[in-house]
Design an enzyme around this catalytic site. Structure first.
Site, short mmCIF file in Angstrom:
data_model
loop_
_atom_site.label_atom_id
_atom_site.label_comp_id
_atom_site.label_asym_id
_atom_site.label_seq_id
_atom_site.Cartn_x
_atom_site.Cartn_y
_atom_site.Cartn_z
N SER A 146 21.67 69.40 15.92
CA SER A 146 20.90 68.18 15.66
C SER A 146 19.58 68.52 14.98
O SER A 146 19.57 69.16 13.92
CB SER A 146 20.69 67.43 16.98
OG SER A 146 20.17 66.14 16.75
N GLU A 240 29.84 60.27 13.53
CA GLU A 240 28.38 60.31 13.68
C GLU A 240 27.65 59.46 12.65
O GLU A 240 28.02 59.48 11.47
CB GLU A 240 27.88 61.75 13.53
CG GLU A 240 28.41 62.73 14.52
CD GLU A 240 27.68 64.05 14.45
OE1 GLU A 240 26.44 64.02 14.26
OE2 GLU A 240 28.33 65.09 14.59
N HIS A 270 28.06 63.09 17.94
CA HIS A 270 26.92 63.99 17.73
C HIS A 270 26.88 65.10 18.78
O HIS A 270 26.79 64.84 19.98
CB HIS A 270 25.63 63.17 17.79
CG HIS A 270 24.43 63.86 17.24
ND1 HIS A 270 24.34 64.29 15.93
CD2 HIS A 270 23.24 64.19 17.81
CE1 HIS A 270 23.17 64.83 15.73
NE2 HIS A 270 22.48 64.81 16.84
#
Length: 309
Positions: A146, A240, A270
């Site tokens: 991320s 995502e 995610h």
């Protein structure tokens, strides 16, 4: 065919998505994410050593049989404002185990108390600290998930621009590479994504960027010159809202001559890898990343031997 665990977790996340307060005070969000992290236990065989590298606090993570000469330097996600060793210890330990190396998981400073460029400074300090401890650049794998995936990419760019030695390769899980939020998947995957919402990315980007331009390449590596970077593996979920951050980064990297592997996992969300070992799809993703690293290491060792001869 998806596992039963996949369907279970997808339902749980959809329920959480409908009620989660992204506007809650950051202290409350941090406490909640660390509390929820207790659901996934770190491997029992893991050895954890709390220390600092390059002046950055963190943890050395060692699984049995780890190659002490090789290091996975992983930057955790959390929108640059949340998460810690507590939340990421299990996933990073399993990734390091799959790669056959030890890992250092730094706790870089977080926004909004420490916005850009504080995390970048800490990431570079941790990498340089590994070099100072005698770890060769070719024996370092840099990784992140991320926001940490974006930070890993920014670290590579900063090192290259400074003429410093680069690590051997990079692993990026669902990297957040465009804090200007221009990706089409923010709209096209809005209904499919069982967890993330655009408002979350807007809040987190504002915390981190402050008054800085989100298109600054050291904030959003999507806008950087990517030439000269080492091989990169990107794993991203098909569902995502930040899928475009990965697909566009991969396209730009290829155009720049970078050896990049983009793996889009059908139906995934995610950083699903954090659910290993409770969800088979998460374990398989980590195992795939480990195979990529081990194969790359064998290839690089072969090239080194050829050059030496």
């Amino acid at each position: 065919m998806k596992s039963l665990q996949y369907h279970f977790f997808r339902v749980i996340m959809k329920l959480s998505k409908a009620t989660y307060d992204w506007g809650a005070p950051i202290e409350k969000q941090r406490a909640l994410v660390e509390k929820n992290a207790g659901f996934i236990k770190a491997p029992e065989e893991l050895t954890v050593d709390r220390t600092a590298v390059g002046g950055v606090a963190g943890e050395w993570l060692r699984m049995p049989g780890a190659d002490e000469d090789r290091v996975l330097l992983h930057f955790h996600g959390g929108g640059y404002s949340m998460c810690s060793c507590i939340t990421h210890r299990g996933m990073v330990a399993r990734l390091a185990g799959a790669c056959g190396v030890r890992a250092f998981l730094p706790e870089y400073r977080l926004a909004p108390e420490n916005p850009f460029p504080a995390p970048v400074e800490d990431a570079l300090a941790a990498y340089r600290g590994l070099l100072q401890e005698g770890i060769s650049p070719q024996d370092i794998i840099i990784s992140g998930d991320s926001a940490g995936g974006g930070l890993a990419a920014v670290t590579l760019i900063s090192l290259r621009d400074g003429g410093e030695p680069l690590p051997s390769l990079a692993i990026l899980f669902s990297p957040w590479t465009d804090l200007a939020l221009t990706g089409e998947s923010l709209t096209t995957r809005a209904k499919a994504d069982p967890w993330l919402v655009r408002r979350a990315t807007e809040i987190q980007a504002a915390r981190y960027c402050g008054d800085n331009d989100p298109r600054n390449p050291l904030i959003s590596p999507l806008y950087a010159d990517l030439r000269g970077l080492p091989p990169i593996l990107i794993q991203v979920g098909e569902d995502e809202i930040v899928l475009s951050d990965s697909t566009r980064l991969a396209a730009r990297a290829r155009e720049a001559g970078v050896d990049v592997s983009l793996d889009i996992w059908p139906g995934m969300w995610h950083v699903w890898q954090c659910l290993a070992p409770k969800m088979p799809e998460a374990s398989r993703a980590i195992e795939a990343a480990g195979r990529y690293v081990q194969s790359a290491m064998v290839t690089q060792a072969g090239r080194s031997n050829t050059i030496a001869q």
